[in-house]
Design a protein around this motif. Sequence first.
Motif, PDB file in Angstrom:
ATOM      1  N   TRP A 199       0.866  -1.184   0.000  1.00 15.85           N
ATOM      2  CA  TRP A 199       0.000   0.000   0.000  1.00 15.85           C
ATOM      3  C   TRP A 199       0.897   1.226   0.000  1.00 15.85           C
ATOM      4  O   TRP A 199       2.135   1.059  -0.006  1.00 15.85           O
ATOM      5  CB  TRP A 199      -0.963  -0.023   1.206  1.00 15.85           C
ATOM      6  CG  TRP A 199      -2.301   0.561   0.813  1.00 15.85           C
ATOM      7  CD1 TRP A 199      -2.695   1.857   0.940  1.00 15.85           C
ATOM      8  CD2 TRP A 199      -3.370  -0.134   0.170  1.00 15.85           C
ATOM      9  NE1 TRP A 199      -3.963   2.008   0.417  1.00 15.85           N
ATOM     10  CE2 TRP A 199      -4.397   0.806  -0.068  1.00 15.85           C
ATOM     11  CE3 TRP A 199      -3.556  -1.455  -0.255  1.00 15.85           C
ATOM     12  CZ2 TRP A 199      -5.598   0.477  -0.697  1.00 15.85           C
ATOM     13  CZ3 TRP A 199      -4.748  -1.791  -0.873  1.00 15.85           C
ATOM     14  CH2 TRP A 199      -5.748  -0.833  -1.086  1.00 15.85           C
ATOM     15  N   ASP A 200       0.325   2.415   0.006  1.00 18.48           N
ATOM     16  CA  ASP A 200       1.242   3.563  -0.053  1.00 18.48           C
ATOM     17  C   ASP A 200       1.793   3.935   1.326  1.00 18.48           C
ATOM     18  O   ASP A 200       2.369   4.994   1.514  1.00 18.48           O
ATOM     19  CB  ASP A 200       0.633   4.765  -0.791  1.00 18.48           C
ATOM     20  CG  ASP A 200      -0.679   5.241  -0.206  1.00 18.48           C
ATOM     21  OD1 ASP A 200      -1.132   4.663   0.807  1.00 18.48           O
ATOM     22  OD2 ASP A 200      -1.262   6.191  -0.759  1.00 18.48           O
ATOM     23  N   TRP A 201       1.640   3.054   2.286  1.00 19.67           N
ATOM     24  CA  TRP A 201       2.276   3.185   3.595  1.00 19.67           C
ATOM     25  C   TRP A 201       2.797   1.843   4.080  1.00 19.67           C
ATOM     26  O   TRP A 201       3.164   1.697   5.241  1.00 19.67           O
ATOM     27  CB  TRP A 201       1.308   3.747   4.640  1.00 19.67           C
ATOM     28  CG  TRP A 201      -0.111   3.304   4.404  1.00 19.67           C
ATOM     29  CD1 TRP A 201      -1.111   4.061   3.862  1.00 19.67           C
ATOM     30  CD2 TRP A 201      -0.687   2.005   4.647  1.00 19.67           C
ATOM     31  NE1 TRP A 201      -2.271   3.310   3.750  1.00 19.67           N
ATOM     32  CE2 TRP A 201      -2.036   2.041   4.226  1.00 19.67           C
ATOM     33  CE3 TRP A 201      -0.191   0.810   5.172  1.00 19.67           C
ATOM     34  CZ2 TRP A 201      -2.903   0.937   4.308  1.00 19.67           C
ATOM     35  CZ3 TRP A 201      -1.045  -0.287   5.261  1.00 19.67           C
ATOM     36  CH2 TRP A 201      -2.380  -0.215   4.834  1.00 19.67           C
ATOM     37  N   ASN A 456     -13.807   1.195   0.306  1.00 16.92           N
ATOM     38  CA  ASN A 456     -13.021   2.418   0.340  1.00 16.92           C
ATOM     39  C   ASN A 456     -12.756   2.928  -1.077  1.00 16.92           C
ATOM     40  O   ASN A 456     -12.066   2.250  -1.864  1.00 16.92           O
ATOM     41  CB  ASN A 456     -11.685   2.158   1.039  1.00 16.92           C
ATOM     42  CG  ASN A 456     -10.792   3.390   1.023  1.00 16.92           C
ATOM     43  OD1 ASN A 456     -11.083   4.376   1.701  1.00 16.92           O
ATOM     44  ND2 ASN A 456      -9.728   3.370   0.233  1.00 16.92           N
ATOM     45  N   GLU A 457     -13.329   4.072  -1.395  1.00 15.08           N
ATOM     46  CA  GLU A 457     -12.977   4.893  -2.563  1.00 15.08           C
ATOM     47  C   GLU A 457     -13.242   4.288  -3.929  1.00 15.08           C
ATOM     48  O   GLU A 457     -12.790   4.834  -4.942  1.00 15.08           O
ATOM     49  CB  GLU A 457     -11.496   5.319  -2.477  1.00 15.08           C
ATOM     50  CG  GLU A 457     -11.255   6.291  -1.341  1.00 15.08           C
ATOM     51  CD  GLU A 457      -9.835   6.851  -1.277  1.00 15.08           C
ATOM     52  OE1 GLU A 457      -8.946   6.270  -1.895  1.00 15.08           O
ATOM     53  OE2 GLU A 457      -9.650   7.874  -0.592  1.00 15.08           O
ATOM     54  N   GLU A 557     -11.878  11.374   5.340  1.00 18.96           N
ATOM     55  CA  GLU A 557     -10.432  11.228   5.108  1.00 18.96           C
ATOM     56  C   GLU A 557      -9.814  12.544   4.674  1.00 18.96           C
ATOM     57  O   GLU A 557     -10.372  13.266   3.850  1.00 18.96           O
ATOM     58  CB  GLU A 557     -10.145  10.217   3.991  1.00 18.96           C
ATOM     59  CG  GLU A 557     -10.012   8.798   4.427  1.00 18.96           C
ATOM     60  CD  GLU A 557      -9.470   7.899   3.310  1.00 18.96           C
ATOM     61  OE1 GLU A 557      -8.712   8.397   2.453  1.00 18.96           O
ATOM     62  OE2 GLU A 557      -9.822   6.718   3.317  1.00 18.96           O
TER      63      GLU A 557
HETATM   64  C1  BMA Z   1      -6.679   7.230   1.250  1.00 15.31           C
HETATM   65  C2  BMA Z   1      -6.837   5.817   1.726  1.00 15.31           C
HETATM   66  C3  BMA Z   1      -5.724   4.900   1.384  1.00 15.31           C
HETATM   67  C4  BMA Z   1      -4.409   5.578   1.228  1.00 15.31           C
HETATM   68  C5  BMA Z   1      -4.448   7.015   1.669  1.00 15.31           C
HETATM   69  C6  BMA Z   1      -3.179   7.756   1.425  1.00 15.31           C
HETATM   70  O1  BMA Z   1      -7.507   7.579   0.242  1.00 15.31           O
HETATM   71  O2  BMA Z   1      -8.084   5.321   1.436  1.00 15.31           O
HETATM   72  O3  BMA Z   1      -6.036   4.140   0.264  1.00 15.31           O
HETATM   73  O4  BMA Z   1      -3.442   4.901   1.899  1.00 15.31           O
HETATM   74  O5  BMA Z   1      -5.449   7.637   0.980  1.00 15.31           O
HETATM   75  O6  BMA Z   1      -2.888   7.906   0.055  1.00 15.31           O
END
Ligand code: BMA
Length: 869
Positions: A199-201, A456-457, A557
Amino acid sequence: MRKLFTDIILMAALGGLLGCQTQPNSDMIELNDNWTFRQAGKGTWLDARVPGTVHTDLMRHNKIPDPYFRMQEKEVQWVDKTDWEYSCRFQVAEEFLEFDAVTLECLGLDTYADVYLNDKLVILADNFFVGWEKEVKKHLKPGENHLRIFFHSPITIGLQALAKHKYGLPATNDQSERGGLGDKLVSVFLRKPGYHFGWDWGPRLVTSGIYRPIRLQGWNKARLTDVYFHQDSLTDIKAQLSARCEVESLVDHEALIEIFQGDTLLAMQEVAMLEGKNKFHIPLEIYDPQLWWTHDLGKPHLYNLTARLSYQRKPINALTRKIGLRTIKIVQTPDKKGSSFYFELNGKPIFAKGANYIPNDMFIPRVGPEKYQNLIRSTVDANMNMLRIWGGGFYENDIFYDLCNEAGVLVWQDFMFACSMYPGDPEFLRNVEEEAVYNVKRLRNHPCMAIWCGNNEIDVAWSQYNEFMGWGWKQQYTMDQRRVIWNTYDTIFHKLLPTVVGAHHPGMFYWPSSPFNIPGKHANSHTPNGDIHYWGVWHAEHPFSAYYENIGRFMSEYGFQSFPELKTVKTYALPEDWNIESPVMAAHQRSGIGNLRIRSYMQQHYRVPKDFAQFLYVGQLLQAEGIKMAIEAHRASMPYCMGSLYWQINDVWPVASWSGMDYYQRWKAMHYFIKKAFERTITAALVKDGKVRISVISDELGAREGELRLRLYDFAGKKLWKKDTVIQMPENSALAALELPIAEMCDLATAKKVFLQVDLYVGRQRVFRNPVYLTNAKDLELPQQVQIEKRVLPSDEGYLIRLSANQLVKNVFLDFGDEVEGFFTDNYFDLLPGEMVHIVFRPEKKGVELKAEDLQVLSLGDTVQGVIQ
Ligand code: BMA
């Protein structure tokens, strides 16, 4: 084989529980010891931990390096491409086989697992998110028995599924390249946590293993397999409930079900069981109900309710649940702009204050109770009342929900789908439906559960109703493929999941995606309905002040990254790596734009330190200031906006990320700032266009009168200007209290050397203090080498720290060095001239002796010496 719903089931051997008898009617053999494992068909068997994962077992035997250290993640990528076997020999006593039935229960298998008992295939598992059970008495024998579990490589299974599907599906965060798979995105075909694939983390560590306990359950005649205490109605006088019991029976016979609260019998009913599965609804009432509240509004009162099954007058088993009496709903009332979106608990509108939550580790079984406890304690300490369990992780362990119930924290629960499109073959849909039923049933008794959300998204990423929005996914497909992919989405998120929630958790709100607008329209950064993910700050490089301009009904978010503190960096990087562009630091920064963004925002707001540790520190302040402003903006827009959940409270490994607490649960500067920004009553100040705009926000359930006392001081504490204003604070309100031109207080040159102390008083009590600066931090002419008076005194909790200085010390970061781990009740705060600050330090280990000289203090003033110009 059946998917099993038991991991919160307490199957008591009823020897002593609520009655007495000599022969137990149920008994359990735990099968978590004596396991060995090996690469399938190869090598020697080594001892294994259950619950556990292949990776952690391999690490323990030094067969693979720790993938969290430096770039060692690369070296373990082979692990997910082979099959693994786990084996356990265990004893069964002759008497155990006298039970009428023996059920093998596997509460969590990761993921494609063939379970053999004495060489008979008994379970074929294909979903991480469910438990499995099978009646196995006929395969057992007295004496030694053998359980063997064969784990297929999830990658092999995924590649087969991808080949069968003929074309790939979007999965933005699947780091297939890193896993050596080129562009082959397999995560979407597997019902396994999305974040395992990167993932991006987070790293890419695709695990296998027995991740929750395994056991054998012996039982006679019949057993309760589930009880759901559904709340039919709730008034001040009584709660009307129905205990919805599921009973599995081996016989056609009468039985008795009784419902107890503690030792008190609340209801009983004779039931006629038929062989097989039975459902019974037993009405019950609780008088003078004590409600369950979030911790900020009241007490999270819990009731312990037990359903007991008796056969021929003897109790044979029982299930206990902790429940709460409360009403929770989402209010969507149309207004001039769109429609509201807020949670109402027991009839009171609540402003949701909280964060998004991801798993605590790549290796889920090694997260112990302390980590969960600390996480929820930190949630409550920071004045949050909601966590969102995000859809790329997993449906959390019971302990998470139990702690939220006890602490009075609401849970926004996503189903486990994130940032991807999914296949729609009947087999996949069947699997998804079973997973949804299993988890909805598992979690529905928890009073913390506030909403079920489909994913999610994905709604915004695909953007079915707007060709020009979205993440460019649909444009990669033919019109026929687009139709198929969207139909599958529509089936899962608009039909299947809401049907499951309606059937098994009636009354609970279902929301198709986060963010979501209204049917047929997608969310953007200011839609006037539903929830919003606002990433303009960060992705689109909007300034922090844009948080005030991009506000919706519910901000589920928004976020900004920082690095963890040096102590944490040292766990994965050697001194030669201490540069954010080094390969090792880059391997622990998974957002492609991460370093760029941190640098460019830092240049706008701060002088960028050359020193690495100072860079990390300033980066944390940057994140803290940005997110503080977001929270203030959202709260100042109440009641239009009624929720603010920042991205993200925790980390899965030590990394640069949007988190407020790092992998070791060290609070970043942001978590301390959030704690203040989420207090019940705050003031917020926006400095823009030569003016200071001050809002007063109160979440109290009553109107109050307050006084704003503004004082302008120079950094040596000299008062230059003052103003007092009486304000009226209605209950649950945000008030634009004052707008002050800076010129009214001081000239431009002075603005660099002063701070405006904004104090809010109610009666004689100061309820909030907020030091406000009139320029960017980088333009402040901060005092240098200020003498700080430090005292460190032993106290009940650990140490009491007293600090004072005769000049401003901005963003004091306290630390007792690498050797002393512990928690400061406040940190990264501004030590104002002449003010005495008291902080408690709770050392992790008892008995450490600390003195004032041991206390290290870094402040923003210390960082301006060696800056990158
Ligand atoms: C959000 C989350 C993750 C992601 C984060 C940071 O939209 O739903 O998918 O890690 O952004 O980019």
